[in-house]
Every structure is written in C-alpha cells, then in structure tokens.
Write a protein that holds these residues in place. Structure first.
Motif, PDB file in Angstrom:
ATOM      1  N   LEU A   1       0.941  -0.733   0.106  1.00  0.00           N
ATOM      2  CA  LEU A   1      -0.413  -0.087  -0.186  1.00  0.00           C
ATOM      3  C   LEU A   1       1.090   1.416  -0.005  1.00  0.00           C
ATOM      4  O   LEU A   1       0.823   2.179  -0.552  1.00  0.00           O
ATOM      5  CB  LEU A   1      -0.793  -0.252   1.645  1.00  0.00           C
ATOM      6  CG  LEU A   1      -1.937   0.770   1.017  1.00  0.00           C
ATOM      7  CD1 LEU A   1      -2.400   1.661   0.429  1.00  0.00           C
ATOM      8  CD2 LEU A   1      -2.630   1.385   2.340  1.00  0.00           C
TER       9      LEU A   1
ATOM     10  N   ARG B   1     -11.333   0.876   3.806  1.00  0.00           N
ATOM     11  CA  ARG B   1     -11.305  -0.162   3.084  1.00  0.00           C
ATOM     12  C   ARG B   1     -10.553  -1.520   2.987  1.00  0.00           C
ATOM     13  O   ARG B   1     -11.344  -2.591   2.568  1.00  0.00           O
ATOM     14  CB  ARG B   1     -10.458   0.676   2.053  1.00  0.00           C
ATOM     15  CG  ARG B   1     -11.624   2.119   0.900  1.00  0.00           C
ATOM     16  CD  ARG B   1     -10.879   2.768   0.761  1.00  0.00           C
ATOM     17  NE  ARG B   1      -9.529   3.601   0.993  1.00  0.00           N
ATOM     18  CZ  ARG B   1     -10.256   5.255   1.710  1.00  0.00           C
ATOM     19  NH1 ARG B   1     -11.772   4.848   1.725  1.00  0.00           N
ATOM     20  NH2 ARG B   1      -9.682   5.394   1.946  1.00  0.00           N
TER      21      ARG B   1
ATOM     22  N   ASP C   1      -7.347   3.512   4.234  1.00  0.00           N
ATOM     23  CA  ASP C   1      -7.095   2.587   3.357  1.00  0.00           C
ATOM     24  C   ASP C   1      -6.749   1.112   3.813  1.00  0.00           C
ATOM     25  O   ASP C   1      -7.176  -0.274   3.297  1.00  0.00           O
ATOM     26  CB  ASP C   1      -5.572   3.259   2.997  1.00  0.00           C
ATOM     27  CG  ASP C   1      -6.337   4.580   2.073  1.00  0.00           C
ATOM     28  OD1 ASP C   1      -6.988   4.198   1.367  1.00  0.00           O
ATOM     29  OD2 ASP C   1      -5.276   5.331   2.267  1.00  0.00           O
TER      30      ASP C   1
ATOM     31  N   ALA D   1      -1.184   6.901   1.995  1.00  0.00           N
ATOM     32  CA  ALA D   1      -2.100   6.373   2.449  1.00  0.00           C
ATOM     33  C   ALA D   1      -2.786   6.775   3.773  1.00  0.00           C
ATOM     34  O   ALA D   1      -1.083   7.352   4.792  1.00  0.00           O
ATOM     35  CB  ALA D   1      -2.133   4.656   2.434  1.00  0.00           C
TER      36      ALA D   1
END
Length: 260
Positions: A22, A191, A126, A29
C-alpha cells in the motif's frame, strides 16, 4: 473473507507485505493501527523494513482504534504511548501524523465525534490492522456491541480486564474500566481490514468470527459482511476451524497477481 494460515512469523510478514504494498503504491495512505499483543511482531517487521529497505511512512497518516479513559498522559500503557514506543518512534511518521482518541477529554461525547470527523476528513482508512479478543471483541467493542456503532465510550468486561492485566504487572484492578473505541460501523468503513491472530487462546473466537453466524455476541463476526478482509492466523489460532484444510489449499493455489 480470505483466511491465510501459517506460522506466527509468516503472519507478521504477510501483514507487513500488505502495508508495504500500500505505502509503495500510495505513500500518503491512511493506516489504522491496533495495540495489544497481536500486531507487535508486525510492527517489528515494519520497523526493520524501514531501516533496511527504505520503507517510508513520511507522507502517511494513522489512526488508533482505541484508548483507555483516565490514564495520565505519562502512563506507559496509554495506547498513544504504546504506538509511539512500538512503531511511530521507529519509523518516519511526520509530527502529528498519528492520531488517537482523547481518553482524557473533559467532554467525552465531543471527543468521540471529533475523532469520527478527523477520520472522515482524512479520506477514511485505507488499511486497518486488527486483533481479536478471546471473547470475540474487535477494538474494544465488547460482546453485545451494536454492529452499526460509532466511536464512543465503552465499559470493559471483566474478561478483557483480566486479559489485559499482563500489561499492568498482572494487576487486573489497575486496568481502566472505560475506554474510547472506534465502533464496528466505523471499522467497517476502512477499505481493507487485516486481522492477525496467533495462539490457541484465540481459536474459539476465530472460529466464531469466520464460521459462525453474524452476531453482536461475537462482534468480530461482523467482518463477514466486509468486501475486503484478510485474516492471518497461525496454526494454533486456526485449530478450531472446520474449513482449515480448504483455506490452506486456497492459499497454496492462489494466483500470485491477486496479492492479499
């Protein structure tokens, strides 16, 4: 829900892989950080990757799941202090990038509302790191918590206070009775949810979370309703799963391009 079973060391590495992927793709993020024993090996691995492989948190932001109510700012078990000790001070988060609920606020309700607003203003989480309690609690959403709950004050069960006594020199009476915690509804808006569990003491809760019905009596079972959940387990934590062999086969044959 994807369930991956391996050794405790693999659990930490797999979770670190998800965080690293990520941050390499999106350096700004927003991470969700958990405390307790479950993520400690993950934080060690992230600190190692920062030091040895240049993994940077400089543009990232982070939000803690929960905080004790009433502990002094200097108390070593205040969760903001724990995260500072275990991760933030070992990597390169910018000053002010790591946020926690205000367990010392004079107006608790306003502090909880402000925390929800701060997460929204950051664009949402995230990737959220999670652990699970022996009674199936998620963050500090104890059994009976609303599956739609938001950040609020909660009273800890005696089981949770006994479980957490190890952080207070074995004295359960020293564990605060109240906490601020993100609600289940709040957590479910992240998410990607990555839950780590190791040890046989977590086996029943893991079984109920993965293979039981969705119920407020096992709060972590709400994760069955999320579109992107990764559950990382060692063999002991997976020992009550009826579908453990299937989960192992699925992971062994998963296309490499899918990632976690």
């Amino acid at each position: 829900m994807e369930v991956v079973i391996g050794s405790a060391a693999q659990v930490a590495r797999w979770a670190a892989d998800a965080v690293e992927a990520l941050l390499r793709a999106r350096p700004d993020a927003v991470l969700g950080l958990a405390t307790g024993s479950s993520p400690l090996a993950l934080y060690d691995e992230l600190a190692r990757r920062h030091a040895e492989a240049g993994l940077s948190f400089a543009r990232a932001r982070a939000f803690l799941l929960d905080e004790y109510v009433g502990l002094s700012p200097e108390h070593p078990e205040r969760y903001r202090a724990v995260i500072e000790r275990e991760l933030a001070s070992r990597v390169d988060f910018a000053e002010g990038a790591v946020h926690a609920p205000d367990g010392g606020a004079a107006d608790i309700a306003a502090a909880c509302a402000a925390y929800e607003a701060a997460i929204r203003e950051a664009g949402g989480v995230d990737l959220q790191i999670l652990g699970i309690g022996t009674d199936g609690h998620l963050a500090f959403n104890e059994p009976g918590s609303s599956l739609a709950s938001r950040t609020r004050i909660k009273t800890l069960t005696e089981q949770t206070r006994q479980d957490n006594a190890r952080f207070f020199d074995g004295d359960a009476d020293a564990v605060p009775r109240h906490v601020l915690t993100q609600g289940l509804g709040t957590i479910m808006e992240a998410r990607h949810l990555v839950l780590l569990a190791t040890g046989r003491a977590k086996a029943e809760a893991v079984h109920r979370m993965v293979e039981g019905g969705v119920s407020a009596m096992w709060p972590a079972s709400v994760l069955q309703l999320h579109p992107h959940v990764t559950v990382l387990l060692d063999d002991a934590a997976a020992s009550r799963l009826q579908l453990a062999d299937h989960f192992r086969q699925t992971w062994a044959h998963k296309p490499a391009w899918q990632g976690l």
